[in-house]
Each structure stands twice: as C-alpha cells, then as structure tokens.
Enzyme design. Structure first.
Site, short mmCIF file in Angstrom:
data_model
loop_
_atom_site.label_atom_id
_atom_site.label_comp_id
_atom_site.label_asym_id
_atom_site.label_seq_id
_atom_site.Cartn_x
_atom_site.Cartn_y
_atom_site.Cartn_z
N CYS A 170 5.20 -82.20 36.89
CA CYS A 170 6.58 -81.75 36.71
C CYS A 170 7.20 -82.66 35.65
O CYS A 170 6.47 -83.39 34.96
CB CYS A 170 7.35 -81.72 38.03
SG CYS A 170 7.49 -83.28 38.90
N HIS A 214 -8.14 -98.17 45.28
CA HIS A 214 -7.54 -98.78 46.47
C HIS A 214 -6.94 -97.76 47.44
O HIS A 214 -6.88 -98.02 48.63
CB HIS A 214 -6.42 -99.75 46.04
CG HIS A 214 -6.95 -101.00 45.39
ND1 HIS A 214 -6.16 -102.09 45.11
CD2 HIS A 214 -8.19 -101.32 44.97
CE1 HIS A 214 -6.89 -103.04 44.54
NE2 HIS A 214 -8.13 -102.60 44.44
C1 RB5 Z 1 12.95 -80.00 36.27
O1 RB5 Z 1 14.09 -80.02 35.47
C2 RB5 Z 1 12.67 -81.37 36.86
O2 RB5 Z 1 13.70 -81.75 37.71
C3 RB5 Z 1 11.34 -81.38 37.59
O3 RB5 Z 1 10.34 -81.00 36.72
C4 RB5 Z 1 10.89 -82.72 38.15
O4 RB5 Z 1 10.97 -83.72 37.18
C5 RB5 Z 1 11.49 -83.14 39.41
O5 RB5 Z 1 11.15 -84.18 39.97
#
Ligand code: RB5
Length: 149
Positions: A67, A100
């Site tokens: 993400c 680990h």
């Molecule tokens: C998306 O904008 C972002 O919040 C998501 O990809 C992530 O970084 C959340 O932890």
C-alpha cells in the site's frame, strides 16, 4: 516459487514494477496479482488483505502486500492467526524479518521506496532462511497469543 502480489492504488506502480522484474528474471515462477488494476482505481486496503491471508494459510503461498506506506496492510494482515507480516524498509529489515521473525508476508510502502530497493528487499526476503534456535520459542509465543477482549 508461487508469489501473490496484492496492492491498492497507492502500491499499484511498485507492484507492477516488481512483477515485471520477476517475470523477466524468473519466467518459471507463478506470480499472481490482486487489487487495483490502475493507480487511479482507489480501493480499500483492508478488504484486499482478507482473501490474500486465506490463500497464504491454506495454499502456502508467499504474499507481498503493497500500500502507500505499508502500514495499513501490515496492521490488517497481522490480525490473522498464524500470519507474521513484516513491513520492511531496507535489506536489513527484510533479512531480519526472515532470520529472526520467520515472517511469512512481506509488506512494502509503495510511496516510500524505489523499485530497485524494493526488489532487493524482496529477493533478500525470499532467500533468507529462518534461523530457529532462540527465536523459535518467541515465534511460537507470538502465534499462540490471542487477545480476548
Ligand atoms: C492510501 O491513500 C493509503 O492510505 C494506503 O495506501 C496506505 O498507505 C495505508 O496505510
């Protein structure tokens, strides 16, 4: 090697870069992708993580979650029993996550790292064995604990 890549929109570009690099380097590997199909396709990262964790637990697939920061996906993944998801920022954290912590999921921040560093982290994660020894009881304690509140 059977790898599952999951990303939201913020991890889309890094996911594509990693899959393209691995397809070139290891054409015999099986690489699956889930999540955003374009960087513009906004999606909710918690919902993407759920089916991926089930695939990891039932099929023994190694998952790479991406993400924007890596934080949200690692928080979600670590709610699942038996999952040890490691958010890694460099080759050292990727190595220690395996050696680990016997991590079974690699999490990367697509907006925080370049493609080359991410590929180095992934290759290190895949090639580093768990050391066992003094770390084994700690891993067992992690997996055994469940907050009941
Ligand atoms: C998306 O904008 C972002 O919040 C998501 O990809 C992530 O970084 C959340 O932890």
């Amino acid at each position: 090697m059977n790898l599952l890549f999951v990303s939201d929109h913020a991890g889309f570009l890094l996911r594509r870069a990693l899959v393209c690099a691995l397809l070139h380097a290891h054409p015999e590997w099986t690489l699956q992708e889930e999540g955003a199909t374009h960087a513009q396709d906004r999606c909710e990262y918690p919902m993407l993580v759920i089916p991926a964790m089930q695939a990891v637990r039932t099929k023994g697939i190694v998952a790479v979650l991406i993400c924007g920061s890596g934080l949200g996906m690692s928080m979600m993944a670590n709610r699942f029993q038996g999952i040890r998801a490691a958010l890694c920022h460099d080759v050292t954290t990727a190595r220690l996550a395996r050696a680990h912590n016997d991590a079974n999921i690699l999490v990367l921040g697509g907006r925080l790292m370049g493609d080359t560093l991410a590929l180095d982290c992934l290759n290190t994660f895949l090639s580093t064995p768990f050391e066992g020894g003094r770390h084994l009881a700690r891993i067992q304690a992690l997996d055994a604990y469940q907050d009941r509140k």
